[in-house]
Design a protein around this motif. Structure first.
Motif, PDB file in Angstrom:
ATOM      1  N   GLN A  25       0.965  -1.025   0.174  1.00 37.70           N
ATOM      2  CA  GLN A  25      -0.054  -0.093  -0.276  1.00 37.70           C
ATOM      3  C   GLN A  25       0.741   1.843  -0.060  1.00 37.70           C
ATOM      4  O   GLN A  25       1.897   1.384   0.622  1.00 37.70           O
ATOM      5  N   THR A  26       0.422   2.247  -0.778  1.00 37.82           N
ATOM      6  CA  THR A  26       1.440   3.305  -0.745  1.00 37.82           C
ATOM      7  C   THR A  26       0.847   4.361   0.460  1.00 37.82           C
ATOM      8  O   THR A  26       1.608   4.637   0.799  1.00 37.82           O
ATOM      9  N   HIS A  27      -0.099   4.063   0.990  1.00 37.02           N
ATOM     10  CA  HIS A  27      -0.270   4.669   2.524  1.00 37.02           C
ATOM     11  C   HIS A  27       0.950   4.619   3.271  1.00 37.02           C
ATOM     12  O   HIS A  27       0.754   3.102   3.380  1.00 37.02           O
ATOM     13  N   PRO A  94      -5.428  -3.552  -4.416  1.00 32.43           N
ATOM     14  CA  PRO A  94      -4.332  -3.125  -5.738  1.00 32.43           C
ATOM     15  C   PRO A  94      -3.605  -1.502  -5.174  1.00 32.43           C
ATOM     16  O   PRO A  94      -4.316  -1.247  -3.529  1.00 32.43           O
ATOM     17  N   PRO A  95      -2.499  -1.333  -5.009  1.00 32.46           N
ATOM     18  CA  PRO A  95      -1.679  -0.305  -3.900  1.00 32.46           C
ATOM     19  C   PRO A  95      -2.372   0.916  -3.637  1.00 32.46           C
ATOM     20  O   PRO A  95      -2.172   1.153  -2.064  1.00 32.46           O
ATOM     21  N   LEU A  98      -5.917   1.336   0.591  1.00 30.09           N
ATOM     22  CA  LEU A  98      -6.230   1.895   1.314  1.00 30.09           C
ATOM     23  C   LEU A  98      -6.219   3.535   1.707  1.00 30.09           C
ATOM     24  O   LEU A  98      -6.535   4.445   2.532  1.00 30.09           O
ATOM     25  N   ALA A  99      -5.295   4.001   0.543  1.00 31.87           N
ATOM     26  CA  ALA A  99      -5.025   5.558   0.359  1.00 31.87           C
ATOM     27  C   ALA A  99      -6.261   6.436   0.182  1.00 31.87           C
ATOM     28  O   ALA A  99      -7.440   7.214   0.339  1.00 31.87           O
ATOM     29  N   ARG A 100      -7.196   6.220  -0.735  1.00 30.47           N
ATOM     30  CA  ARG A 100      -8.350   6.619  -1.762  1.00 30.47           C
ATOM     31  C   ARG A 100      -9.444   6.147  -0.670  1.00 30.47           C
ATOM     32  O   ARG A 100     -10.075   6.762   0.027  1.00 30.47           O
ATOM     33  N   ALA A 101      -9.757   4.580   0.203  1.00 35.94           N
ATOM     34  CA  ALA A 101     -11.148   5.084   1.498  1.00 35.94           C
ATOM     35  C   ALA A 101     -10.652   5.763   2.172  1.00 35.94           C
ATOM     36  O   ALA A 101     -11.228   6.350   3.102  1.00 35.94           O
TER      37      ALA A 101
END
Length: 341
Positions: A25-27, A94-95, A98-101
């Protein structure tokens, strides 16, 4: 800090792919708790091997199977993160998921749950597993857009309010988790597994929280179990079938408001009679659901009283709290300022 909670039970065939996607994850700034429900395969060994290479993973093996509800309650009762993403061990993210959510969750303090679009494959035009949940007559529910090609689904906006979130991948706000606790627990352990996500969603509606679908959040979830699929149901073990019957009755007992209760039960009764006859003739092991309710109806009714009492208060914004040692006059001034803000 964000927490990802994964509950496993004989999940060796999928857990490594799941965890690899989680770690990518990018987050930044999250930890992963994996609670294993006494697996008899090598799930724990696979998780331990990954944990040895990444300190963000913590493995918590339990001596007995506590189900989906017990496993996640174990995590929620021992952590204090601002947000918690529940991840089924057969989900692949997808990476940027988490950031989007999280961005959607933080956009409105009234949002308690964020869910995404779950897809059954990585095909060019995959079939939708779920895009939230919808209410059906008689206290039942269904997965939104389940079984439809993604290309055939038209979403109204990037963020849509939905009645409920599938338990495979919901993102919860911590204050929402604590507000929904009944008798100290977020998930009702009586459910063990299956339909507990609709129990949470129903309670969320009663309390005035928003559940939203982030339509740009996609993840892979090849679903294997649906109690309403009779062909699949015939191959399931007796405990899972009995849980499906018991949990629907618990939903109907606990969550309808006093005004809804008579009409909802009237609509639900024909189907419940048919289920009882089906159990008597073809699925006798499911009759244990009725004996369970007979033995535990007082406890379930006590939970109902607590839910309905809280529901009567409606939506409550974040409380403004001060140290109780301050003089009463100052406390009153601070509350006045908070109310006018």
């Amino acid at each position: 800090m964000t927490l990802l909670s994964i509950v496993t039970w004989n999940s060796a065939d999928s857990i490594e792919d799941c965890l690899q996607s989680v770690l990518a994850q990018t987050h930044a700034g999250f930890t992963v708790w994996v609670v294993d429900n006494a697996s008899t395969d090598d799930t724990c060994a696979r998780v331990a091997a990954l944990a040895a290479t990444d300190t963000r993973i913590q493995l918590h093996p339990l001596p007995e199977n506590t189900g989906f509800c017990g496993g996640h309650n174990y995590v929620l009762d021992r952590t204090e993160s601002d947000a918690v993403l529940l991840v089924n061990p057969d989900v692949v993210l997808p990476p940027d998921y988490l950031a989007r959510a999280l961005a959607v969750l933080h956009s409105d303090e009234r949002i308690g749950t964020v869910c995404g679009v779950l897809l059954q494959s990585t095909d060019v035009d995959p079939v939708v597993d779920s895009a939230g949940m919808v209410a059906l007559p008689g206290g039942r529910f269904a997965l939104r857009h389940h079984g439809r090609p993604l290309s055939s689904v038209r979403f109204a906006a990037k963020v849509e309010d939905v009645p409920g979130a599938d338990g495979a991948l919901p993102l919860y706000r911590r204050r929402f988790i604590d507000d929904l606790r009944v008798e100290g627990a977020f998930f009702d352990a009586r459910f063990f597994a299956h339909k507990e996500d609709w129990d949470i969603s129903w309670r969320s509606q009663l309390y005035g929280w928003r559940t939203v679908l982030a339509t740009q959040c996609h993840a892979l979830h090849p679903r294997h179990f649906r109690p309403s699929d009779l062909r699949l149901r015939l191959r399931l073990n007796g405990a899972m079938k009995a849980d499906a019957v018991k949990n629907q009755l618990l939903l109907l007992l606990k969550n309808p408001t006093p005004q809804q209760l008579p009409g909802l039960w009237l609509r639900a009764l024909p189907r419940q009679v048919a289920i009882l006859l089906f159990a008597l003739l073809l699925e006798p092991r499911s009759l244990r659901a009725y004996s369970y309710l007979w033995r535990n109806w007082r406890a379930a009714w006590n939970a109902r009283r607590q839910i309905q009492t809280r529901a009567a208060r409606g939506w409550q914004p974040a409380a403004f709290t001060v140290q109780p040692t301050l003089p009463a006059a100052i406390i009153q001034q601070l509350h006045t300022v908070a109310a006018s803000a």
